[in-house]
Each structure stands twice: as structure tokens, then as C-alpha cells.
Scaffold this motif. Structure first.
Motif, PDB file in Angstrom:
ATOM      1  N   SER A 189       5.877  16.098   6.227  1.00 50.90           N
ATOM      2  CA  SER A 189       4.754  16.899   5.783  1.00 50.90           C
ATOM      3  C   SER A 189       3.894  17.302   6.960  1.00 50.90           C
ATOM      4  CB  SER A 189       3.954  16.058   4.791  1.00 50.90           C
ATOM      5  OG  SER A 189       2.602  16.415   4.823  1.00 50.90           O
ATOM      6  N   ARG A 244       0.810  17.688   6.464  1.00 46.04           N
ATOM      7  CA  ARG A 244      -0.515  17.202   6.071  1.00 46.04           C
ATOM      8  C   ARG A 244      -0.976  16.083   6.999  1.00 46.04           C
ATOM      9  NH1 ARG A 244       1.970  16.995   0.736  1.00 46.04           N
ATOM     10  NH2 ARG A 244       1.648  19.057  -0.132  1.00 46.04           N
ATOM     11  N   GLU A 291      -1.507  18.059  -4.454  1.00 35.84           N
ATOM     12  CA  GLU A 291      -1.031  18.534  -3.151  1.00 35.84           C
ATOM     13  C   GLU A 291      -1.527  19.950  -2.870  1.00 35.84           C
ATOM     14  OE1 GLU A 291       3.121  17.893  -3.845  1.00 35.84           O
ATOM     15  OE2 GLU A 291       2.941  15.731  -3.463  1.00 35.84           O
ATOM     16  N   VAL A 298      -3.137  13.423   1.242  1.00 37.05           N
ATOM     17  CA  VAL A 298      -2.920  13.139  -0.178  1.00 37.05           C
ATOM     18  C   VAL A 298      -2.930  11.639  -0.425  1.00 37.05           C
ATOM     19  CG1 VAL A 298      -1.235  13.274  -2.057  1.00 37.05           C
ATOM     20  CG2 VAL A 298      -1.641  15.257  -0.600  1.00 37.05           C
TER      21      VAL A 298
END
Lengths: 328, 256
Positions: free
Chosen positions: A200, A202, A228, A238
Motif C-alpha cells: 500500500s 498509505r 480505505e 487505515v
């Protein structure tokens, strides 16, 4: 032979079996540099030492000790503990810093037990007074702040990941090879190893500025995508409640709370999370807390700066488009 | 096979957990003392092995104050064969290192092939004890296992860390710690609770373990401050524009 400053702080830089330096080193060296002279220890398989030592220098270590051990990739803890014991004997540091990672905790524990040292765990900061290093802890989910120190001798401490914002300037460190006498202690064998693949883009949950977490209220793994989606609009990490993890919506690594990750972001958004005390223990020191839940009696509202009683499947899409239009 | 399961009594996480600001010690009046849930899972790992292997002996070990026997009785009710409680006023305020020294000395006295602990307690959260005990016993310590298989001479499992996933193996005798990925514990039934009353229960002092605590190299608490409790802010009920209102709130506070 190299001289070591009297205010030396020994830092164990965590290196994976494949030779990668873990990002926790940045905060550890940053914390050490703020109270003394950081000396980094790198324990790696033969050949992997120089690259890891260079990485430690980029994080601000002025001196790096390198222990290359043929068993570093096959034996779980003892090569690192033996190396740390040899490094501590050489440097005579005022404190020994490790990450409060799974590996860091184990190495710290074994090293402290072997040397009979005082151990301070899960520190969120370190400072110095007239008598030496003082360790700061955040206890019971941040309800209490506790300061501790060693009555005598060097303190061994593990530092919560993401808790230290200080960073030291990159240096070109002096690198020294460390001779390590083997303790012969029986160890756990590493049978196989799979490197973590970061799939990811993120941010990491630990240390993230913004966290969006989902709970049982999402209803299914498919619908968890809404969490998400909001996270991506906000550039957030997350998270999840234990209920969402137990229900299989997301892997355990996302769990925020008592038995998961403790976070302290600028903004925490709880979606469909009731706010059991065990969850709150992992997030209640967030600067701003936002909660959306259909149950007006959910305890999460007791600590929310902004709470919405409503259907998150209606509110969140509206929020996403409102944020996007504000940015235009 | 002799298995020692480590039990820690902790303040119930559902209660109001408090620290005494004078002493830095847990204020035991704040929350009900209970067996930490992860220890029940650790005991379940031992009981599952014992169910399949006759001749397995399970000893529940705890150190702590006079309330601890209630927690150990629960472990006996679930199926442990005997219990050992280390009780000594000199342990009040013991730091992690002393605690590990006492546990290791008690395990040595009991004898063991395998020690099973929880990976992390809900109160201290240090997760240091299993590895410290392994070091002091001079045996491998395989901690943070998400899956465990015990055989007559070894224990294997999987361990997830920040670096990745490790398959690990330790020859016995060894110490392991398990995570909450392991199954929930069974409940003590009436028959188990009745049987527990007749099971061996030993109480030891530090003198029995030849330990004299010193003040050297101890971790000491300098200061305890309570953070002010959070208070509720604005709570609105969605009337069709809550998403918009939240976006306005975030913008006003420079959070987007």
C-alpha cells in the motif's frame, strides 16, 4: 582504538534477515542525539554490514559498530544479544535504546536479564536531568504520564514506534568492526522468513498524522473499502477495532487498541466503532477525535470532539465529496 | 512433558485502572483483579496438548499479592494440575528485571520442559518477561507465536514482526509466548471447579527461592501525573448534511 564519549547512548539499529535497516532507527537515533552521543550497533549477516552502517549514518549516528555474524539470518535472537553485550562492554553507555518492536523487545529483555540491568519499556520519550537519562511513559492508554530512571547503572529502554519526532542530521559515521564473543546460549532457529511486502502507498499506522479506523459497523470486508476510500482522500493510515479484525474485515496489523497498535495522530476518525475501553486505550491521546456511529449511546461519543449520530454509508460519501470540493 | 503456564493478575480493562500518584503503584481499588485474557489462551495451548498426550503435567505459576490465589484457582478449574504462588511483601513495586528473576527461580524449582506465557499483558504492556525468563533459564525463547505446534522434543510456530513473517523452531526445553491469534480458552465447568479445590497449591516466599532483592540497577518511578480526562465535544444527529458539516469542522481546524 576508538574513544567513546562519556555521554554515549548505544542504539540498536534493527536489521531484517535480508539486511534491510528498519525505519524505527530514525527515531531511536534522533532520541539518542537529543540527550547524548549516539553510537549505533548494526548486527547483520556477513557482507550486509557496510550498507546497514551507511544507513545508520544517514539517520544521524556519528559512530557505528558493525557485527557481522554468520548466524544472523538463521538464529533468532542470540547473535544480536551477544553483539549488544559486547558493544555495551566496549562503549559503557549511559543508556541502551532499542525499538519497542517485537524483535527489539526480545533483545532488550534478554540483554537486561543477562546484564542485570534496569529495563524501561514502551517509552514515548527520553530526557536528561542532573543524575542521568529520564524515561517517559504513557500508561493505561495515555491516562497517566510516568517518568522512570535506573537506580544505578545504564538503563535499557524500548521506545514506542512512531513516538519520537526528533531526527538527527545525516552524518558520515566512523565505522568500526565489533568482535563478538559467542555466549553459546541456546536459541530459536529461523526455519523460513518472508519479508513484509508493503503493498500500500498509505502511511504506516504508527506515527501517522491522520488515522481513519473502521469497526463492526462496516458490516463486511467488502464494505470496509469505505474506510480505505476516506483514508486515501485524507492521506491517512487505515486502522480498525478488534471487532473488525476478529470479524475478518482487515488483518490484525491494523488493530488499534489495548492489544493492538497505540496511535496518537493529529486527527482520528472512528467509523462504526462503539469505542470499547480497550479501543479507546489505543487512540484517546489523538489531538482531534471524530466519530460516526448510528448508536447515539456509543461510548466513543464521550471522547469525540465532533460526533455524528447517523448512517456512515450516507455520511462518509458526502464527507468525501465535500472534502474534494473544498480542495478545488 | 511438564508445562509451566505463566499467569498474571491484572486490573480488568473494563474497569477504571488507576495509578497511585504518591507511590507510582497500581491502585488496586480501581478495577477488579482478573486473569489477563492472554494467559487463558496460553493455558488453552497447554490444555489442548494435554488432551491429546497423556502424561502431560501443567503447572500454573503466578507472582503477586494475596488476591492472586483466586486467579490461580480459575486456572486449576480450567484444567491445570497444580498451582504455585510466589507471595512476598518484598515484591511490592518490583521492577521487570526482579520479577523475571523471581519467575525464573520459581520455574527452576518447579522443573519444566516448556514454559508458555502470553505475549503481552494488558497493564504493563512490556512483553519482556518471556524473553527475560528464557535468558535466565538459558533456553530458547520463541515469542509472539501466532501458531504453535508442540512435539515431544521441540516447538514450532510462526512469528510476525515488523520485518516480516518468521517460521521458527526451538528444541525443548524452551519458553514460548503466544498472541491473541491463538484460540479462546475453555470455560471452567462445575466439575473442574470442584476438582480444583483438591489440587496441589503451593505458596513460596523469596526465601524459598534464595532471592534477596537489592536496590542496585532497578528501574524506579520518579513521577506520575494523571492526564485530564477527555470531554465530549459536539455531537450532532445526521439530518442529511452531517458529511458537509464535518468537512466544515475539519477545514476550520485545518485538518484537511
Amino acid at each position: 582504538m576508538t574513544e567513546f564519549a562519556t555521554d554515549s547512548i548505544l542504539v540498536l539499529v534493527e536489521v531484517s534477515p535480508s539486511g534491510a535497516v528498519l525505519p524505527s532507527a530514525a527515531g531511536l537515533i534522533g532520541a539518542a542525539a537529543a540527550i547524548g552521543s549516539p553510537v549505533a550497533l548494526v548486527v547483520a549477516a556477513p557482507g550486509a554490514g557496510p550498507a546497514a552502517a551507511k544507513a545508520a549514518g544517514e539517520f544521524g549516528a556519528t559512530q557505528v559498530l558493525v557485527a557481522e555474524r554468520p548466524d544472523a539470518a538463521t538464529s533468532l535472537l542470540v547473535p544480536t544479544v551477544d553483539s549488544l553485550a559486547a558493544a555495551a562492554a566496549l562503549v559503557s553507555p549511559q543508556a541502551v535504546l532499542l525499538s519497542h518492536s517485537v524483535q527489539g523487545r526480545d533483545v532488550a529483555a534478554r540483554f537486561a536479564a543477562r546484564t542485570g540491568s534496569a529495563l524501561a519499556v514502551d517509552a514515548v520519550g527520553i530526557s536528561r536531568d542532573d543524575e542521568g537519562p529520564v524515561v517517559h511513559h504513557s500508561v493505561y492508554g495515555g491516562s497517566y504520564l510516568v517518568d522512570s530512571a535506573a537506580s544505578s547503572g545504564a538503563i535499557v529502554l524500548t521506545v514506542r514506534q512512531g513516538a519520537i519526532e526528533a531526527r538527527a542530521a545525516a552524518t558520515k559515521p566512523t565505522i568500526e568492526t565489533l568482535e563478538v564473543p559467542a555466549s553459546g546460549m541456546r536459541d530459536v532457529d529461523i526455519v523460513d522468513f518472508e519479508e513484509v511486502v508493503v503493498a500500500s502507498s498509505r502511511p504506516e499506522l504508527r506515527g501517522a498524522k491522520t488515522v481513519v479506523s473502521g469497526g463492526r459497523g462496516l458490516g463486511s470486508a467488502e464494505k470496509f473499502a469505505l474506510v480505505e476510500e476516506l483514508a486515501d482522500v485524507l492521506g491517512a493510515a487505515v486502522g480498525a477495532s478488534r471487532a473488525a479484525v476478529d470479524a475478518g474485515y482487515v488483518p490484525q496489523s491494523h488493530q488499534v487498541g489495548q492489544t493492538g497498535v497505540t496511535v496518537a495522530p493529529q486527527l482520528y476518525i472512528a467509523l462504526g466503532i462503539s469505542g470499547a475501553i480497550q479501543h479507546r486505550a489505543g487512540m484517546q491521546t489523538a489531538k482531534t477525535i471524530v466519530a460516526i456511529n448510528k448508536d447515539a449511546n456509543a461510548p466513543i461519543f464521550e471522547i469525540a470532539d465532533f460526533g455524528i449520530v447517523g448512517d456512515l454509508f450516507a455520511v462518509v460519501p458526502q464527507l468525501v465529496s465535500a472534502i474534494q470540493s473544498k480542495r478545488k | 512433558m511438564k508445562i509451566v503456564v505463566l499467569i498474571k493478575e491484572v486490573p480488568d480493562t473494563w474497569g477504571d485502572r488507576r495509578l497511585n500518584s504518591e507511590t507510582g503503584l497500581l491502585d488496586r481499588a480501581g478495577a477488579e483483579p482478573v486473569v489477563d485474557e492472554i494467559n487463558e489462551r496460553a493455558l488453552e495451548v497447554a490444555l489442548t496438548y494435554a488432551d491429546a498426550q497423556t502424561g502431560t503435567e501443567i503447572v500454573a505459576l503466578a507472582i503477586g499479592p494475596a488476591s492472586v490465589p483466586t486467579s490461580l484457582r480459575k486456572a486449576l478449574g480450567m484444567g491445570a494440575d497444580s498451582a504455585v504462588h510466589v507471595l512476598d511483601d518484598a515484591l511490592v513495586g518490583a521492577d521487570i528485571t526482579l520479577t523475571a528473576q523471581v519467575i525464573a527461580a520459581a520455574i527452576k524449582r518447579i522443573g519444566f520442559d516448556l514454559v508458555i506465557a502470553g505475549n503481552v499483558s494488558t497493564d504493563g504492556g512490556g512483553s519482556a518477561i518471556p524473553s527475560m525468563v528464557a535468558e535466565l533459564l538459558g533456553v530458547p525463547g520463541a515469542t509472539y507465536l501466532n501458531a504453535v505446534e508442540i512435539t515431544v522434543d521441540a516447538v514450532t510456530g510462526r512469528r510476525e514482526t515488523e520485518a516480516g513473517s518468521f517460521g521458527v523452531k526451538a528444541a525443548l526445553p524452551a519458553v514460548i509466548s503466544i498472541t491473541e491469534a491463538l484460540p479462546d480458552a475453555r470455560f471452567p465447568n462445575f466439575k473442574g471447579i470442584m476438582a480444583a479445590k483438591k489440587k496441589p497449591f503451593e505458596t513460596l516466599s523469596l526465601g524459598d527461592l534464595d532471592i534477596t532483592p537489592t536496590e542496585e540497577s532497578r528501574s524506579i518511578v520518579l513521577n506520575v501525573t494523571q492526564r485530564p480526562a477527555r470531554t465530549a465535544g459536539t455531537v450532532i444527529t445526521d439530518e442529511g448534511d452531517a458529511g458537509q458539516q464535518l468537512a466544515d469542522f475539519l477545514a476550520k481546524n485545518q485538518l484537511i
